[in-house]
Write an enzyme that holds these catalytic residues in place. Structure first.
Site, PDB file in Angstrom:
ATOM      1  N   LYS A 126       9.130  88.845   7.496  1.00  0.00           N
ATOM      2  CA  LYS A 126      10.256  89.788   7.472  1.00  0.00           C
ATOM      3  C   LYS A 126       9.964  90.853   6.435  1.00  0.00           C
ATOM      4  O   LYS A 126       9.170  90.648   5.505  1.00  0.00           O
ATOM      5  CB  LYS A 126      11.567  89.071   7.117  1.00  0.00           C
ATOM      6  CG  LYS A 126      12.807  89.765   7.652  1.00  0.00           C
ATOM      7  CD  LYS A 126      12.996  89.563   9.146  1.00  0.00           C
ATOM      8  CE  LYS A 126      14.293  90.197   9.615  1.00  0.00           C
ATOM      9  NZ  LYS A 126      14.553  89.929  11.048  1.00  0.00           N
ATOM     10  N   ASP A 166      15.381  95.872  12.751  1.00  0.00           N
ATOM     11  CA  ASP A 166      16.468  94.995  12.321  1.00  0.00           C
ATOM     12  C   ASP A 166      17.603  95.946  11.944  1.00  0.00           C
ATOM     13  O   ASP A 166      17.624  97.108  12.394  1.00  0.00           O
ATOM     14  CB  ASP A 166      16.022  94.103  11.149  1.00  0.00           C
ATOM     15  CG  ASP A 166      16.998  92.958  10.859  1.00  0.00           C
ATOM     16  OD1 ASP A 166      16.976  91.973  11.605  1.00  0.00           O
ATOM     17  OD2 ASP A 166      17.780  93.076   9.898  1.00  0.00           O
TER      18      ASP A 166
END
Length: 445
Positions: A126, A166
């Site tokens: 991430k 995201d």
């Protein structure tokens, strides 16, 4: 076994001080694993718990950029490459003021197991920045993205690490990031980023995938009880990509979504959400939920309380982490809610999860129910590798089958480890064992 698990958790807290979200994510997984490591002591012998909670690589970097007025700003960039046992690191980039090392670690840790559940041969990672794209011009966003990628490009690649979008990172941002990567690398590596435009390597259904997948998972849970979403009242939080397409798929399956929200409040539309109007306001105009209410007779904006105050049959938290607490869970349960499927990452607090499980309702953690997004990202990677492009129906069919497979894996694992119907245990056990077995095969690395 429980003593060993607790010791691992304590070490995580000590090494990662002040990173509450990461601590929460680790505890939620580790608490499920006692029956797993009891059955597989070889996992403890190889120190897999200690290894899986420690990222393989953490990159933090400075991101300087200049706004339209010529003022220089400095943000902080992150990429946490958590686990590559199953394949290249895979996980989104988040641009939001709340981003810090703890947030990115929690998201990356969750991504390990989510990606494993898809059975798509992708590892977990991430990244992101504390940059806020809201209210910035296209030129400012472009300059920031180019500066961000100027450092990030050396750490990613189609076989190394494949970021996606995201919160705060949509098609515009992915375009600017890819353009700078291509410029720096002097190579058209289409598979280095997912969520791309259809004209340059993107996949149909990627935009819809996380929201669609969340609803498909809820439908699968209901099917185990001989029920369906047909006629169900649904509360959805958020008004971004995940929420919009959760609403769309719920409507397609005969349900009636009646809420959505943003930071200014939540909307209740008892007649059912006007999806086209919502898309116009949020996707085209980049407006606020109040703009929807102004143009939708009968809809009302509530600026106090919680979207979970509305009595519904199904709740789909699709906004952000820890948005649904224990008190709100109790309110949902009193209102007759029997199904919760998480579209966001870790949106329910531990107290909320405890309440749902104690009540015996159908509850799906995000690592299982929102895995449709990353699953379709992996399908995008597959199309890029073969230089092909699938039509919408083929891509959606693949997503539907992947989500059904995730659901069935969770059910099977929960039964194997003695808690039938426990999707938290099922998701954690199924995801963990897939990664753990491959880590054993790779040796101590």
């Amino acid at each position: 076994m429980q003593e060993r698990i607790e010791k691992v958790y304590e070490q995580v807290v000590q090494r990662n001080r002040g990173e509450a979200e990461f601590h929460q994510a680790v505890r939620e997984v580790l608490e499920s694993l006692d029956p797993v490591v009891s059955k597989h002591p070889e996992y403890l012998d190889a120190a897999l718990l200690e290894r899986i909670v420690e990222p393989e690589r953490q990159v933090i970097f400075r991101v300087p950029w200049t706004d339209d007025a010529g003022q220089v700003h400095v943000q902080r960039g992150f990429r946490i490459q958590f686990n590559s046992a199953l394949g290249p690191y895979k996980g989104g980039l988040r641009f939001h003021p709340s981003v810090n090392a703890g947030i990115i670690k929690f998201l990356g840790f969750e991504q390990i197991f989510k990606n494993a559940l898809t059975n798509q041969r992708i590892g977990g990672g991430k990244g992101g920045s504390d940059f806020d794209p809201h209210g910035r011009s296209d030129a400012e966003v472009m300059r920031f993205c180019q500066s961000f990628m100027t450092e990030l490009f050396r750490h990613i690649g189609p076989s190394t690490d494949v970021p996606a979008g995201d919160i705060g990172v949509g098609g515009r941002e992915i375009g600017y990031l890819f353009g700078q990567y291509k410029r720096l690398q002097n190579s058209y590596d289409a598979g280095v980023l997912t969520g791309k435009g259809l004209a340059w390597g993107g996949s149909l259904v990627r935009t819809e995938a996380t929201g669609y997948g969340t609803v498909l998972f809820a439908q699968s849970m209901l099917a185990t009880k001989g029920d369906s979403l047909e006629g169900k009242r649904v509360a959805v939080s958020g008004a971004g990509n995940v929420a919009i397409y959760a609403i769309e798929k719920a409507q397609q399956l005969g349900a009636q979504p009646i809420t959505f929200s943003d930071s200014s409040g939540y909307v209740v539309d008892e007649a059912g959400v006007d999806l086209e109007l919502l898309k116009q306001v949020k996707e085209v105009e980049r407006g606020r939920v109040a703009d929807y209410v102004a143009r939708r007779p009968g809809a009302r904006l509530v600026t106090g309380g919680s979207v979970w105050d509305v009595p519904v049959d199904v709740a789909l938290p699709c906004a952000t982490q820890n948005e649904l607490n224990g008190d709100q869970a109790a309110t949902l349960l009193r209102g007759g809610c029997g199904v919760v499927a998480e579209g966001a990452n870790m949106p329910s607090t531990p107290e909320a999860i405890e309440a749902f499980q104690a009540a015996g309702i159908l509850y799906a953690p995000g690592k299982a129910s929102n895995a449709g997004g990353v699953a379709t990202s992996a399908l995008e990677m597959e199309q890029n590798s073969s230089r092909t492009h699938w039509d919408f129906s083929k891509a959606e069919d693949k997503l539907t089958r992947i989500m059904a497979g995730i659901h069935d894996s969770c059910v099977a694992a929960a039964e194997e480890y003695g808690k039938p119907g426990d999707y938290v245990l099922g998701a954690n056990a199924a995801g963990f064992t897939r990664v753990a077995d491959v880590m054993l095969a790779h040796g101590v690395v």
